[in-house]
Scaffold this motif. Structure first.
Motif, mmCIF file in Angstrom:
data_model
loop_
_atom_site.group_PDB
_atom_site.id
_atom_site.type_symbol
_atom_site.label_atom_id
_atom_site.label_comp_id
_atom_site.label_asym_id
_atom_site.label_seq_id
_atom_site.Cartn_x
_atom_site.Cartn_y
_atom_site.Cartn_z
ATOM 1 N N SER A 6 7.328 -0.854 -5.033
ATOM 2 C CA SER A 6 6.606 -0.086 -4.019
ATOM 3 C C SER A 6 6.616 -0.838 -2.692
ATOM 4 O O SER A 6 6.665 -2.082 -2.672
ATOM 5 N N HIS A 63 -0.807 1.705 -8.617
ATOM 6 C CA HIS A 63 -0.533 3.101 -8.979
ATOM 7 C C HIS A 63 -1.614 4.026 -8.435
ATOM 8 O O HIS A 63 -1.340 5.153 -8.027
ATOM 9 N N ASP A 64 -2.848 3.565 -8.431
ATOM 10 C CA ASP A 64 -3.969 4.297 -7.851
ATOM 11 C C ASP A 64 -4.111 3.859 -6.397
ATOM 12 O O ASP A 64 -4.342 2.685 -6.114
#
Length: 393
Positions: free
Chosen positions: A224, A299-300
């Motif tokens: 990411s 991810h959150d």
């Protein structure tokens, strides 16, 4: 005369004909049987009468732990509270399992008194990997042989983690022993040197060419943007990973170009102020455009990237760089200080860049952060890094 571990080891388990009790101080003593069995005790007077509390058997309870427990008992005594009440806990039971001991220790001590980073460290190692060990068995029924077998299996997964797990577990069970939640735990007889490997003290100082290779490897990796930019900024700032990983948008003043690390995110519990230097400014702006309050989400999007995810990522980068040798993100701190010292940046400036408090009288009276000097140092470091990145390609 005060006791010592050497003296206790020399007497334990051997025929003994000396005084049945040896004193250490502050009411702490150890009783020794003719066969060399030893137990710590605490003596005090209450309502004019001599009192004695049994603390635990040696070596299941070590001298250091006995002294720590007596320190807590003395605090109660000095406050006019009977030290015996220390052990009046509703959940006290000598039949506690590993899971119950760890849960009680975490709930009643770790989460109440320790910093967030320390809590996360315990949860990531001893809680994660030991909670389900010896299911249903009371701790006092687990033998040294059982513990050795358990840690031998852990060593196959990770030598360093196995040793750290033992150290953390001993802290937890020592806490339970001092409160008499359990009456013995054979893990206390195992020394850290008996399990795994010690985490190596970092010594590597990276060259600018090596930093450029890591930077390019990060750019080319699959991850990411938050994970990539997190490590590139850590490389330039030389900050601790969690100082930046846990950062929130309000910590970055884009008007005065200052990043303020709150004490909750600082290892030393101090507020750290660093400049947002020219090369870091566009990266911070990019993150602000991409994310909301949490600057480096996992991810959150509302939760920071976890430390395990960040470490796994660096592990993948390191594994792909064959022949490069071992390195870790924490080496960036040592590298920033060393390379800037070579360029003549003053030690008090690099100390502030690392988030350290100054020593001696300066720590008390001098609260200046040398932000302008920090900024020049960071920009010098980033210029040299970017030059090597450009020329390496």
């Amino acid at each position: 005369m005060a006791l010592s571990d050497t003296k206790l080891r020399s007497l334990h388990g051997k025929p003994y004909t000396g005084s049945p009790e040896l004193s250490d101080g502050d009411g702490l003593g150890v009783r020794i049987s003719p066969l060399g069995a030893m137990a710590f005790q605490f003596r005090f007077r209450w309502d004019g009468k001599a009192q004695r509390i049994s603390l635990g058997k040696y070596p299941a309870m070590g001298l250091k732990d006995a002294r720590a427990l007596v320190g807590e008992l003395r605090l109660l005594y000095d406050k006019g509270i009977n030290p015996r009440t220390y052990f009046d806990m509703e959940h006290a039971s000598s039949d506690l399992t590993v899971k119950q001991c760890l849960a009680t220790w975490m709930d009643d001590y770790v989460r109440k008194q320790l910093r967030t980073n320390t809590i996360n460290l315990y949860e990531a190692i001893v809680v994660k990997h030991m909670t389900d060990a010896f299911k249903g068995r009371p701790v006092n029924s687990i033998s040294v042989k059982d513990w050795i077998s358990f840690f031998s299996a852990q060593e196959k997964a990770s030598q360093k983690r196995a040793r750290m797990m033992l150290i953390q577990a001993k802290s937890a069970f020592s806490w339970c022993l001092r409160r008499q939640l359990i009456d013995r735990c054979e893990i206390m007889r195992i020394e850290p040197k008996d399990v795994g490997q010690r985490s190596e003290t970092g010594e590597r100082v990276l060259t600018f060419n090596e930093l450029a290779q890591i930077w390019i490897a990060i750019e080319r990796s699959r991850a990411s943007p938050a994970n990539k930019l997190l490590h590139q900024l850590v490389m330039m700032w030389g900050c601790r990973l969690s100082e930046l990983r846990l950062a929130l948008r309000p910590e970055f003043d884009m008007k005065d170009l200052i990043w303020t690390v709150p004490k909750e995110h600082s290892k030393m519990g101090n507020i750290i102020r660093r400049p947002i230097f020219s090369q870091a400014e566009p990266i911070i702006e990019k993150l602000m455009d991409a994310y909301d309050n949490v600057m480096f989400p996992g991810h959150d999007l509302n939760e920071p990237l976890s430390i395990s995810a960040a470490n796994r990522y660096i592990g993948r980068i390191r594994d792909d760089m064959e022949g490069f040798g071992y390195w870790r993100a924490h080496d960036f701190r040592r590298t920033v200080v060393t390379r800037l010292s070579e360029e003549g940046v003053a030690p008090h400036v690099t100390e502030k860049m690392m988030g350290h408090d100054l020593a001696g009288v300066m720590a008390v009276y001098n609260k200046h952060d040398w932000l302008d000097e920090q900024r020049k140092g960071y920009e010098l470091f980033a210029d040299k890094l970017y030059w090597h990145i450009k020329n390496f390609k």
